[in-house]
Design a protein around this motif. Structure first.
Motif, PDB file in Angstrom:
ATOM      1  N   ALA A  21       0.854  -1.181   0.000  1.00  0.00           N
ATOM      2  CA  ALA A  21       0.000   0.000   0.000  1.00  0.00           C
ATOM      3  C   ALA A  21       0.890   1.230   0.000  1.00  0.00           C
ATOM      4  N   PHE A  22       0.376   2.333  -0.554  1.00  0.00           N
ATOM      5  CA  PHE A  22       1.116   3.583  -0.600  1.00  0.00           C
ATOM      6  C   PHE A  22       0.172   4.747  -0.328  1.00  0.00           C
TER       7      PHE A  22
ATOM      8  N   SER B  49       5.018   4.055   2.423  1.00  0.00           N
ATOM      9  CA  SER B  49       5.109   2.756   1.764  1.00  0.00           C
ATOM     10  C   SER B  49       4.920   1.665   2.802  1.00  0.00           C
ATOM     11  N   TYR B  50       3.959   0.751   2.548  1.00  0.00           N
ATOM     12  CA  TYR B  50       3.572  -0.222   3.571  1.00  0.00           C
ATOM     13  C   TYR B  50       3.472  -1.616   2.952  1.00  0.00           C
ATOM     14  N   PRO B  51       4.422  -2.504   3.244  1.00  0.00           N
ATOM     15  CA  PRO B  51       4.344  -3.867   2.724  1.00  0.00           C
ATOM     16  C   PRO B  51       3.183  -4.623   3.357  1.00  0.00           C
ATOM     17  N   GLY B  52       2.486  -5.410   2.518  1.00  0.00           N
ATOM     18  CA  GLY B  52       1.345  -6.149   3.020  1.00  0.00           C
ATOM     19  C   GLY B  52       1.571  -7.643   3.071  1.00  0.00           C
ATOM     20  N   THR B  53       1.886  -8.256   1.929  1.00  0.00           N
ATOM     21  CA  THR B  53       2.149  -9.687   1.857  1.00  0.00           C
ATOM     22  C   THR B  53       2.983  -9.946   0.617  1.00  0.00           C
ATOM     23  N   ASP B  54       3.664 -11.076   0.580  1.00  0.00           N
ATOM     24  CA  ASP B  54       4.594 -11.333  -0.518  1.00  0.00           C
ATOM     25  C   ASP B  54       4.061 -12.315  -1.556  1.00  0.00           C
TER      26      ASP B  54
ATOM     27  N   HIS C 227      -6.516 -13.002  -0.542  1.00  0.00           N
ATOM     28  CA  HIS C 227      -6.311 -11.973   0.475  1.00  0.00           C
ATOM     29  C   HIS C 227      -7.509 -11.029   0.511  1.00  0.00           C
ATOM     30  N   THR C 228      -7.831 -10.565   1.709  1.00  0.00           N
ATOM     31  CA  THR C 228      -8.825  -9.510   1.889  1.00  0.00           C
ATOM     32  C   THR C 228      -8.083  -8.207   2.122  1.00  0.00           C
ATOM     33  N   VAL C 229      -8.310  -7.239   1.261  1.00  0.00           N
ATOM     34  CA  VAL C 229      -7.633  -5.940   1.348  1.00  0.00           C
ATOM     35  C   VAL C 229      -8.668  -4.869   1.679  1.00  0.00           C
ATOM     36  N   SER C 230      -8.287  -3.915   2.519  1.00  0.00           N
ATOM     37  CA  SER C 230      -9.207  -2.844   2.916  1.00  0.00           C
ATOM     38  C   SER C 230      -8.451  -1.533   3.070  1.00  0.00           C
ATOM     39  N   THR C 231      -9.128  -0.456   2.723  1.00  0.00           N
ATOM     40  CA  THR C 231      -8.647   0.900   2.980  1.00  0.00           C
ATOM     41  C   THR C 231      -9.732   1.640   3.744  1.00  0.00           C
ATOM     42  N   GLU C 232      -9.349   2.287   4.845  1.00  0.00           N
ATOM     43  CA  GLU C 232     -10.272   3.132   5.599  1.00  0.00           C
ATOM     44  C   GLU C 232      -9.770   4.567   5.515  1.00  0.00           C
TER      45      GLU C 232
ATOM     46  N   ARG D 242      -5.268  -7.351   9.180  1.00  0.00           N
ATOM     47  CA  ARG D 242      -4.097  -6.809   9.878  1.00  0.00           C
ATOM     48  C   ARG D 242      -3.772  -5.429   9.331  1.00  0.00           C
ATOM     49  N   GLU D 243      -3.629  -4.447  10.216  1.00  0.00           N
ATOM     50  CA  GLU D 243      -3.258  -3.113   9.765  1.00  0.00           C
ATOM     51  C   GLU D 243      -1.812  -3.116   9.311  1.00  0.00           C
ATOM     52  N   THR D 244      -1.591  -2.696   8.068  1.00  0.00           N
ATOM     53  CA  THR D 244      -0.239  -2.670   7.513  1.00  0.00           C
ATOM     54  C   THR D 244       0.321  -1.260   7.407  1.00  0.00           C
ATOM     55  N   GLY D 245      -0.540  -0.242   7.487  1.00  0.00           N
ATOM     56  CA  GLY D 245      -0.050   1.128   7.370  1.00  0.00           C
ATOM     57  C   GLY D 245      -1.075   2.133   7.832  1.00  0.00           C
ATOM     58  N   HIS D 246      -0.579   3.281   8.295  1.00  0.00           N
ATOM     59  CA  HIS D 246      -1.436   4.376   8.751  1.00  0.00           C
ATOM     60  C   HIS D 246      -0.711   5.677   8.457  1.00  0.00           C
ATOM     61  N   ASP D 247      -1.414   6.639   7.853  1.00  0.00           N
ATOM     62  CA  ASP D 247      -0.807   7.922   7.537  1.00  0.00           C
ATOM     63  C   ASP D 247      -1.804   9.030   7.846  1.00  0.00           C
ATOM     64  N   THR D 248      -1.278  10.145   8.333  1.00  0.00           N
ATOM     65  CA  THR D 248      -2.102  11.322   8.612  1.00  0.00           C
ATOM     66  C   THR D 248      -1.594  12.541   7.845  1.00  0.00           C
ATOM     67  N   ARG D 249      -0.605  12.377   6.998  1.00  0.00           N
ATOM     68  CA  ARG D 249       0.008  13.499   6.277  1.00  0.00           C
ATOM     69  C   ARG D 249      -0.713  13.746   4.961  1.00  0.00           C
ATOM     70  N   GLY D 250      -1.226  14.937   4.773  1.00  0.00           N
ATOM     71  CA  GLY D 250      -1.814  15.308   3.490  1.00  0.00           C
ATOM     72  C   GLY D 250      -2.890  14.367   3.017  1.00  0.00           C
ATOM     73  N   VAL D 251      -3.758  13.912   3.923  1.00  0.00           N
ATOM     74  CA  VAL D 251      -4.830  12.983   3.551  1.00  0.00           C
ATOM     75  C   VAL D 251      -5.861  13.716   2.698  1.00  0.00           C
ATOM     76  N   PRO D 252      -6.308  13.134   1.591  1.00  0.00           N
ATOM     77  CA  PRO D 252      -7.272  13.820   0.731  1.00  0.00           C
ATOM     78  C   PRO D 252      -8.536  14.215   1.490  1.00  0.00           C
ATOM     79  N   ASP D 253      -9.072  15.393   1.152  1.00  0.00           N
ATOM     80  CA  ASP D 253     -10.348  15.826   1.714  1.00  0.00           C
ATOM     81  C   ASP D 253     -11.308  16.242   0.609  1.00  0.00           C
ATOM     82  N   ILE D 254     -11.090  15.702  -0.592  1.00  0.00           N
ATOM     83  CA  ILE D 254     -11.926  15.997  -1.749  1.00  0.00           C
ATOM     84  C   ILE D 254     -12.546  14.696  -2.260  1.00  0.00           C
ATOM     85  N   PRO D 255     -13.660  14.769  -2.980  1.00  0.00           N
ATOM     86  CA  PRO D 255     -14.262  13.545  -3.525  1.00  0.00           C
ATOM     87  C   PRO D 255     -13.345  12.883  -4.550  1.00  0.00           C
TER      88      PRO D 255
END
Length: 301
Positions: free
Chosen positions: A210-211, A222-227, A233-238, A251-264
């Motif tokens: 995930a990126f 950059s967040y590695p998930g599985t090889d 696999h079940t993949v999810s983005t929140e 399993r949570e593989t990554g979390h970011d709070t920098r410049g998160v989109p706020d537009i549709p």
């Protein structure tokens, strides 16, 4: 790196068992049966399509592909109201026409803008179908291929219409690569306004990652998930205000709070020619199977 398309002329509620398993899921402790407790808002660690609302998310799409069949050729004539919530494919009928769109035939995939020796052109009409697998399970199948004469890869990007141009939400799917070959990849993404979220992304012969690309620039997350793309696999983005979280198999593989989109933005299930490693060989093909897709809006009605 994330990626996006370049048009040719322009750029069911998951029934969690009661008792200790339910308590374990919500407390986030290991389950007695050895399966991992899920960290995402819907506790999506099982293989079944989740149905119903959960946490701050309310479900707007629950598709297990067990209904009508869509043969090759159905995802055609998709050049109507492109990149808007009114987009549709004239070759589709019924609920698939209502619920799905695809990048039209002739749009160029990302590899074209990266100078790759082997690049692709979107051809949903001869790459995307819906039907039953040998075990009776309904699936959307994306079979990308390169002609034997060495022409461009036939790639595919499908888009759930229910979450086109939507701000925030939860986006989940269960996927696997059932036919593997070098030169093919996925980058399922939200993209626009200088912002990008990708999950999953990677060459199918490599790792599933995930990126997050902050709006306005800055170093990507950059967040590695599985090889192994060839396992289910079940993949999810929140995606919520000021936060994005990525999950693989609960399993949570990554979390970011920098410049998160706020537009549709739209959720694009983008599959295309590889951006790294060898290009697809003439006459080769590779296939991704999707057994369910679920999507949620953010905030209660």
């Amino acid at each position: 790196m994330g990626s996006h398309a370049v048009p040719r002329h322009r750029r069911r509620l998951l029934l969690i068992p009661v008792g200790l398993l339910l308590v374990a899921g919500f407390l986030g402790i290991p389950r007695a049966d050895g399966a991992p407790a899920s960290a995402d808002a819907c506790r999506t660690a099982a293989v079944s399509l989740p149905r119903g609302d959960c946490g701050p998310f309310w479900q707007v799409l629950a598709e297990d592909f067990n209904g009508e069949r869509v043969p090759l050729g159905g995802f055609s004539d998709c050049d109507h109201h492109t990149d808007t919530s009114a987009a549709y494919c004239g070759g589709l009928t019924g609920r698939y026409r209502d619920n799905w769109w695809a990048y039209p035939t002739g749009w160029l995939d990302t590899a074209n803008s990266r100078g790759r020796a082997v690049a692709g052109v979107y051809h949903p009409e001869d790459t995307v179908s819906v039907g039953r697998a040998a075990d009776g399970d309904g699936r959307m199948t994306v079979r990308m291929w390169r002609p034997a004469d060495g022409g461009p890869v036939h790639s595919a990007a499908v888009v759930p219409r229910a979450v086109m141009q939507m701000r925030y939400g939860k986006f989940s799917a269960r996927i696997r690569v059932s036919r593997l070959a070098p030169g093919y990849k996925s980058a399922w993404l939200h993209y626009g306004g200088g912002c990008e979220l990708d999950n999953p992304e990677g060459e199918w012969t490599g790792t599933l990652n995930a990126f997050s690309h902050p709006c306005g620039g800055g170093a990507q997350g950059s967040y590695p998930g599985t090889d192994d793309w060839t396992r289910w696999h079940t993949v999810s983005t929140e995606w919520t205000p000021g936060s994005v979280r990525f999950f693989v198999d609960g399993r949570e593989t990554g979390h970011d709070t920098r410049g998160v989109p706020d537009i549709p933005l739209s959720w694009v299930l983008q599959n295309e020619s590889a951006l790294e490693g060898p290009g697809a060989a003439p006459g080769s093909s590779a296939q991704l199977d999707i057994t369910w897709v679920a999507a949620y809006a953010y905030g209660w009605k």
